[in-house]
Write a protein that holds these residues in place. Structure first.
Motif, PDB file in Angstrom:
ATOM      1  N   PRO A  31      -5.676  17.181  -5.213  1.00  0.00           N
ATOM      2  CA  PRO A  31      -5.988  16.437  -3.993  1.00  0.00           C
ATOM      3  C   PRO A  31      -4.793  15.576  -3.582  1.00  0.00           C
ATOM      4  O   PRO A  31      -3.986  15.171  -4.419  1.00  0.00           O
ATOM      5  N   ALA A  33      -4.243  12.076  -1.037  1.00  0.00           N
ATOM      6  CA  ALA A  33      -4.990  11.089  -0.247  1.00  0.00           C
ATOM      7  C   ALA A  33      -3.988  10.302   0.598  1.00  0.00           C
ATOM      8  O   ALA A  33      -3.534  10.779   1.634  1.00  0.00           O
ATOM      9  N   THR A  36       1.002   7.921  -1.331  1.00  0.00           N
ATOM     10  CA  THR A  36       1.999   6.903  -1.694  1.00  0.00           C
ATOM     11  C   THR A  36       2.540   7.121  -3.102  1.00  0.00           C
ATOM     12  O   THR A  36       3.639   6.679  -3.420  1.00  0.00           O
ATOM     13  N   THR A 112      -5.177   4.767  -1.020  1.00  0.00           N
ATOM     14  CA  THR A 112      -6.636   4.840  -0.993  1.00  0.00           C
ATOM     15  C   THR A 112      -7.268   4.388  -2.313  1.00  0.00           C
ATOM     16  O   THR A 112      -6.606   4.345  -3.358  1.00  0.00           O
ATOM     17  N   ASN A 116      -5.943   5.266  -6.138  1.00  0.00           N
ATOM     18  CA  ASN A 116      -5.693   4.187  -7.103  1.00  0.00           C
ATOM     19  C   ASN A 116      -6.376   4.485  -8.435  1.00  0.00           C
ATOM     20  O   ASN A 116      -5.814   4.244  -9.503  1.00  0.00           O
ATOM     21  N   ASP A 126      -4.071  -1.983  -9.075  1.00  0.00           N
ATOM     22  CA  ASP A 126      -4.825  -3.234  -8.954  1.00  0.00           C
ATOM     23  C   ASP A 126      -6.336  -3.041  -8.848  1.00  0.00           C
ATOM     24  O   ASP A 126      -7.111  -3.862  -9.346  1.00  0.00           O
TER      25      ASP A 126
HETATM   26  C1  LIG Z   1       6.503   0.759  -3.615  1.00  0.00           C
HETATM   27  C2  LIG Z   1       5.034   0.821  -3.940  1.00  0.00           C
HETATM   28  C3  LIG Z   1       4.443  -0.188  -4.696  1.00  0.00           C
HETATM   29  C4  LIG Z   1       3.082  -0.137  -5.001  1.00  0.00           C
HETATM   30  N1  LIG Z   1       2.529  -1.143  -5.735  1.00  0.00           N
HETATM   31  C5  LIG Z   1       1.204  -1.118  -6.012  1.00  0.00           C
HETATM   32  C6  LIG Z   1       0.607  -2.151  -6.778  1.00  0.00           C
HETATM   33  O1  LIG Z   1       1.246  -3.120  -7.204  1.00  0.00           O
HETATM   34  N2  LIG Z   1      -0.723  -2.068  -7.026  1.00  0.00           N
HETATM   35  C7  LIG Z   1      -1.486  -1.032  -6.577  1.00  0.00           C
HETATM   36  O2  LIG Z   1      -2.682  -0.997  -6.853  1.00  0.00           O
HETATM   37  N3  LIG Z   1      -0.952  -0.032  -5.843  1.00  0.00           N
HETATM   38  C8  LIG Z   1       0.371  -0.060  -5.548  1.00  0.00           C
HETATM   39  N4  LIG Z   1       0.929   0.946  -4.818  1.00  0.00           N
HETATM   40  C9  LIG Z   1       0.059   1.954  -4.227  1.00  0.00           C
HETATM   41  C10 LIG Z   1      -0.299   3.096  -5.198  1.00  0.00           C
HETATM   42  O3  LIG Z   1       0.649   4.132  -5.083  1.00  0.00           O
HETATM   43  C11 LIG Z   1      -1.694   3.550  -4.820  1.00  0.00           C
HETATM   44  O4  LIG Z   1      -2.545   2.445  -5.034  1.00  0.00           O
HETATM   45  C12 LIG Z   1      -2.285   4.715  -5.628  1.00  0.00           C
HETATM   46  O5  LIG Z   1      -1.823   4.771  -6.922  1.00  0.00           O
HETATM   47  C13 LIG Z   1      -2.085   6.062  -4.975  1.00  0.00           C
HETATM   48  O6  LIG Z   1      -2.977   6.143  -3.914  1.00  0.00           O
HETATM   49  P1  LIG Z   1      -2.792   7.258  -2.809  1.00  0.00           P
HETATM   50  O7  LIG Z   1      -4.026   7.244  -1.964  1.00  0.00           O
HETATM   51  O8  LIG Z   1      -1.508   7.107  -2.095  1.00  0.00           O
HETATM   52  O9  LIG Z   1      -2.810   8.594  -3.712  1.00  0.00           O
HETATM   53  P2  LIG Z   1      -1.911   9.919  -3.657  1.00  0.00           P
HETATM   54  O10 LIG Z   1      -0.463   9.600  -3.793  1.00  0.00           O
HETATM   55  O11 LIG Z   1      -2.332  10.756  -2.497  1.00  0.00           O
HETATM   56  O12 LIG Z   1      -2.441  10.620  -5.013  1.00  0.00           O
HETATM   57  C14 LIG Z   1      -2.163  10.039  -6.268  1.00  0.00           C
HETATM   58  C15 LIG Z   1      -2.826  10.874  -7.380  1.00  0.00           C
HETATM   59  O13 LIG Z   1      -4.241  10.745  -7.309  1.00  0.00           O
HETATM   60  C16 LIG Z   1      -4.874  12.010  -7.109  1.00  0.00           C
HETATM   61  N5  LIG Z   1      -5.982  11.744  -6.192  1.00  0.00           N
HETATM   62  C17 LIG Z   1      -5.935  11.020  -5.042  1.00  0.00           C
HETATM   63  N6  LIG Z   1      -7.173  10.876  -4.532  1.00  0.00           N
HETATM   64  C18 LIG Z   1      -8.011  11.532  -5.375  1.00  0.00           C
HETATM   65  C19 LIG Z   1      -9.422  11.733  -5.386  1.00  0.00           C
HETATM   66  N7  LIG Z   1     -10.222  11.201  -4.453  1.00  0.00           N
HETATM   67  N8  LIG Z   1      -9.968  12.462  -6.392  1.00  0.00           N
HETATM   68  C20 LIG Z   1      -9.164  13.004  -7.364  1.00  0.00           C
HETATM   69  N9  LIG Z   1      -7.823  12.822  -7.408  1.00  0.00           N
HETATM   70  C21 LIG Z   1      -7.256  12.113  -6.423  1.00  0.00           C
HETATM   71  C22 LIG Z   1      -3.773  12.920  -6.540  1.00  0.00           C
HETATM   72  O14 LIG Z   1      -4.015  14.277  -6.828  1.00  0.00           O
HETATM   73  C23 LIG Z   1      -2.559  12.369  -7.278  1.00  0.00           C
HETATM   74  O15 LIG Z   1      -2.508  12.878  -8.588  1.00  0.00           O
HETATM   75  C24 LIG Z   1       2.290   0.942  -4.526  1.00  0.00           C
HETATM   76  C25 LIG Z   1       2.887   1.975  -3.772  1.00  0.00           C
HETATM   77  C26 LIG Z   1       4.246   1.908  -3.474  1.00  0.00           C
HETATM   78  C27 LIG Z   1       4.850   3.022  -2.649  1.00  0.00           C
END
Ligand SMILES: Cc1cc2nc3c(=O)[nH]c(=O)nc-3n(C[C@H](O)[C@H](O)[C@H](O)COP(=O)(O)OP(=O)(O)OC[C@H]3O[C@@H](n4cnc5c(N)ncnc54)[C@H](O)[C@@H]3O)c2cc1C
Length: 291
Positions: A31, A33, A36, A112, A116, A126
């Protein structure tokens, strides 16, 4: 020169279609989402997969529903939207704080809830300790149907979920508690927190803790509950100084990790301070509730 082919993107509009596609596509699909975490795969030395199944067009994953007993949050809800939606839920303050403090505003508009909770190897997420402290359950959709589990159990089995599993929703009980989320960063831009503490407590009319739940993130590779500290806080009024002392005594139960942000010993050293910040915030909320 090796040229990596651009990954394919499949964009279903139903959860069933997403699960089916992931199951058929096999382990070289996942997947996607907010992307990031996935977009930074090359900077971690990881290749992109052959295919990503986007959750962005699945309407039910973007909903937040309140049935009076619990709040059900769709996996595709962003941190920013969650933070805004929780303004009317003082008991869920730990989660509101977590959703509004992570990363930076532009990331919070993309990242999302599901991402997370599902990102492997992301110790500093977080929302994970915040949701643990609020006794959240996850609803998983997979090829064999839908299952629900406490978040703590999901985290223990996250890496061995069957291919095709999608975290669909998170359900948070609307219990009469006070809660808080505290995180310590090293104050450099883009830093991940070195230690995170989320706490919830049910207080009686005199401010005595009837039950407490404490969760710790970023210290070990996966966030976890701290039941020994929660027990020590129960049956007495909230007392941040006492919580700090007890945290110092009990911190040896953790096996801390070392990363580029901080060494293992440093995470353990600051953990009691972060506990103190979280419990102090609870004290303030408890007093405000009785005023
Ligand atoms: C510079 C930077 C700093 C950050 N600092 C923080 C921080 O301090 N604290 C914090 O909480 N977050 C932080 N984040 C955000 C963090 O990347 C996201 O919170 C989270 O880890 C990824 O969410 P996403 O929706 O972008 O997932 P994606 O990048 O789309 O996916 C991440 C992983 O999760 C899987 N996945 C996604 N959704 C699902 C689902 N519904 N079911 C099954 N698998 C799924 C994907 O297959 C992949 O393996 C930061 C991001 C950046 C770019």
């Amino acid at each position: 020169m090796t040229v990596q082919t651009a990954p394919e993107l499949y964009q279903p509009t139903s959860l069933d279609d997403a699960v089916e596609r992931l199951a058929i596509a096999g382990p070289d699909a996942a997947p996607i989402a907010g992307a990031t975490w996935i977009m930074r795969s090359p900077s971690r030395g990881e290749s992109f997969l052959r295919e990503y199944v986007s959750l962005a067009r699945i309407e039910e994953l973007r909903r937040i529903e309140d049935d009076g007993a619990s709040l059900t949050i769709g996996a595709a809800v962003t941190h920013a939207r969650l933070a805004g939606a929780l303004a009317g839920y003082p008991a869920l303050e730990a989660l509101r704080q977590a959703a509004s403090a992570s990363a930076n505003p532009s990331v919070r508009r993309q990242a999302t809830v599901g991402g997370n909770l599902c990102t492997r190897d992301f110790a500093a997420a977080d929302l994970v300790p915040a949701l643990l402290s609020l006794s959240a359950r996850v609803i998983l959709a997979g090829p064999a149907g839908t299952t629900t589990a406490p978040l703590s159990r999901f985290l223990a089995t996250r890496d061995t979920q069957p291919q095709g599993t999608v975290l669909a929703h998170v359900s948070v009980p609307l219990a009469p508690v006070v809660s808080a989320h505290a995180r310590l960063t090293l104050r450099r831009a883009g830093d991940y927190p070195v230690a995170i503490v989320s706490v919830s407590a049910a207080l009686d009319e005199a401010g005595v803790v009837g039950s407490a739940t404490v969760a710790v993130g970023s210290v070990e590779p996966v966030a976890r509950l701290w039941p020994e500290l929660a027990s020590a806080m129960t049956g007495r009024p909230l007392d941040a100084d006492a919580a700090v002392r007890t945290a110092r005594e009990l911190a040896g139960a953790f096996t801390p990790r070392t990363s580029v942000e901080a060494d293992d010993w440093y995470r353990l050293q600051v953990l009691p301070t972060v506990v103190g910040r979280a419990v102090r915030a609870l004290e303030r909320r408890g007093r405000a509730g009785r005023a």
